[in-house]
Scaffold this active site. Structure first.
Site, PDB file in Angstrom:
ATOM      1  N   ASP A   1       9.279   2.715  -0.310  1.00 49.44           N
ATOM      2  CA  ASP A   1       8.244   3.355   0.501  1.00 49.44           C
ATOM      3  C   ASP A   1       8.509   2.949   1.948  1.00 49.44           C
ATOM      4  O   ASP A   1       8.143   1.857   2.383  1.00 49.44           O
ATOM      5  CB  ASP A   1       6.860   2.897   0.031  1.00 49.44           C
ATOM      6  CG  ASP A   1       5.746   3.449   0.913  1.00 49.44           C
ATOM      7  OD1 ASP A   1       6.070   4.083   1.951  1.00 49.44           O
ATOM      8  OD2 ASP A   1       4.577   3.233   0.589  1.00 49.44           O
TER       9      ASP A   1
ATOM     10  N   LYS B   1       4.383   8.658   9.049  1.00 50.81           N
ATOM     11  CA  LYS B   1       4.271   8.054  10.391  1.00 50.81           C
ATOM     12  C   LYS B   1       5.324   8.573  11.367  1.00 50.81           C
ATOM     13  O   LYS B   1       5.208   9.681  11.861  1.00 50.81           O
ATOM     14  CB  LYS B   1       4.267   6.528  10.270  1.00 50.81           C
ATOM     15  CG  LYS B   1       3.112   6.060   9.349  1.00 50.81           C
ATOM     16  CD  LYS B   1       2.884   4.589   9.371  1.00 50.81           C
ATOM     17  CE  LYS B   1       1.915   4.111   8.312  1.00 50.81           C
ATOM     18  NZ  LYS B   1       0.511   4.192   8.637  1.00 50.81           N
TER      19      LYS B   1
ATOM     20  N   TYR C   1       0.861  -1.188   0.000  1.00 53.59           N
ATOM     21  CA  TYR C   1       0.000   0.000   0.000  1.00 53.59           C
ATOM     22  C   TYR C   1       0.892   1.231   0.000  1.00 53.59           C
ATOM     23  O   TYR C   1       1.847   1.316   0.782  1.00 53.59           O
ATOM     24  CB  TYR C   1      -0.880  -0.008   1.254  1.00 53.59           C
ATOM     25  CG  TYR C   1      -1.800   1.189   1.384  1.00 53.59           C
ATOM     26  CD1 TYR C   1      -2.857   1.383   0.490  1.00 53.59           C
ATOM     27  CD2 TYR C   1      -1.626   2.120   2.411  1.00 53.59           C
ATOM     28  CE1 TYR C   1      -3.706   2.481   0.619  1.00 53.59           C
ATOM     29  CE2 TYR C   1      -2.476   3.217   2.545  1.00 53.59           C
ATOM     30  CZ  TYR C   1      -3.513   3.385   1.638  1.00 53.59           C
ATOM     31  OH  TYR C   1      -4.358   4.474   1.771  1.00 53.59           O
TER      32      TYR C   1
END
Ligand SMILES: Cc1ncc(COP(=O)(O)O)c(C=O)c1O
Length: 428
Positions: free
Chosen positions: A239, A267, A144
């Protein structure tokens, strides 16, 4: 446990917010039941609106590496707030956090801050396309990279055909430029590259996957991607929205010794405020506006409160030489304890863990890609999830998510978690 107030709040929320939530996985659709509404959190615990306390393994889906309401982050945000919350002008703190991030992460010279992981990944592929002057990207099924159109793509019919939209609203035109590969399957990636010679701008990957549960790369896979990219003038995008500043100070690049061309963050880099970032060597980053032709911008990008939180977080991670080892030890302890508890009760499972990421797949056999993760028994997971929740342990409400271990967890918390697994395992 009683969730009366959460239930009432959820009912009210559904009247004015689609599905009652601002991000779908929060709605408990995958596990059934009513989402619990958080009221506050401190250290390893989150407290809901009914006054229940949970040991938290979601940790805001990753940012809270050092625990909730980490005092240096809270203090930094409070102090910054008093000076004004946004200016739309450059601020000194943006350079300060950029310098620190560049010093912590290998192979990057410059970094651009944005507001989310989605924005970071979306901007990274635009930059890669602009830099290479090619259009297509390869992503991996089960990875994702946020919800921008280019990533909401499912595999097409043939192994080497282009993808198809997996959400209404994503156009066929966009889908044709995203190719889907199997995680941990280098041969599959080679086939795609060879079938699309001189058309692939970038391969984007979660270098340790966390969005199909935790799936580490098999030996040689990331190295193989690096070689393939070098041979075909393709940019390799890591990523590291989940893994950055988490699995090592320099992320998976440092952990595995593999060089990425562009790295995306989110994050942890924001310490719990909305921050994302992407970074690369000068040659690539100088392609970005205002230096270069690839456009990317943001009214609130580099927001001072977000930068203050991120800076306090990165400073704490950077200064703590024992942090990564402590996190890994806690994860291993939990891994072994859960495995024993499930084995004792004859529950078929596979646990994947690395660093401070861990997930329990209710499937037998190695879980190395989306297909093997999807073999997990979802009914078992649902029972497990609700059993754990009722025992005061909050894990992600989906079998396809990793648990995030925080440094705030004590061994008492880990023992309580393992004891809960032992009880719940009897019901599986
Ligand atoms: C690996 C990865 N990339 C990108 C994203 C998107 O980040 P955000 O939710 O901040 O847009 C996520 C979110 O979970 C993620 O795990």
């Amino acid at each position: 446990m009683l969730y009366q107030r959460s239930s009432a709040l959820f009912k009210e929320a559904q009247e004015v917010i689609p599905g009652g939530v601002n991000s779908p996985v929060r709605a408990f659709n995958a596990v059934g039941g009513t989402p619990i509404f958080a009221k506050s959190a401190k250290g390893a615990y989150v407290y809901d609106e009914d006054g229940n306390r949970f040991i938290d393994y979601i940790n805001s889906w990753g940012p809270m590496l050092l625990g909730h309401a980490f005092p240096p982050v809270v203090d930094a945000v409070i102090e910054k707030t008093k000076l004004g919350t946004s200016f739309g002008m450059p601020t000194a703190i943006e350079t300060e956090i950029a310098e620190l991030a560049v010093s912590m992460v290998p192979n990057i010279d410059k970094i651009r801050f944005v507001n989310s992981g989605t924005e970071a990944c979306m901007s990274a592929i635009r930059l890669a396309r602009g830099f290479t002057k090619k259009d297509k990207i390869i992503k991996f099924a089960g990875c994702y990279h946020g919800h921008s159109d280019s990533f909401l793509i499912a595999a097409g019919s043939g192994a080497v055909t282009f993808g198809t939209p997996n959400s209404p609203g994503v156009t066929q035109g966009t889908a044709k430029d995203t190719l889907l590969a199997r995680y941990n399957d280098l041969e599959n990636v080679k086939e795609l590259v060879e079938a699309n010679t001189n058309e692939i701008a970038a391969i984007i990957i979660e270098p340790v996957a966390g969005n199909m549960g935790c799936i580490p790369p098999v030996d040689g896979f990331l190295e193989g991607l690096r070689h393939l990219c070098d041979a075909h003038h393709i940019l390799l995008i890591f990523d590291e929205v989940m893994t950055g500043f988490r699995l090592a100070k320099g992320g998976v690049q440092e952990l595995k010794g593999i060089k990425a061309d562009i790295v995306c963050f989110g994050k942890v880099v924001g310490g719990g405020l909305p921050v994302g970032a992407f970074a690369a060597r000068n040659e690539i980053m100088n392609y970005l506006a205002p230096l270069g032709p690839v456009y990317q911008a943001g009214t609130l990008s580099g927001n001072p409160l977000a930068m203050a939180a991120g800076l306090a977080m990165l400073k704490a991670v950077n200064a703590d030489t024992g942090l990564m080892n402590r996190l890994e030890e806690k994860t291993k302890y939990l891994h072994n304890g859960i495995a024993d508890a499930l084995n004792k009760n004859g529950v078929a499972h596979t646990i994947n863990s690395i660093g401070s990421m861990i997930s329990v797949h209710f499937a037998e056999g190695a879980v190395v890609d989306f297909d093997s993760a999807a073999k997990g028994n979802n009914e078992t997971f649902k029972t497990f999830f609700h059993g754990m929740l009722n025992a005061g342990i909050y894990i992600a409400p989906s079998a396809f998510e990793t648990w995030f271990i925080t440094d705030a967890l004590t061994y008492e918390d880990l023992n309580a978690t393992i004891a809960a697994v032992e009880q719940v395992a009897k019901t599986l």
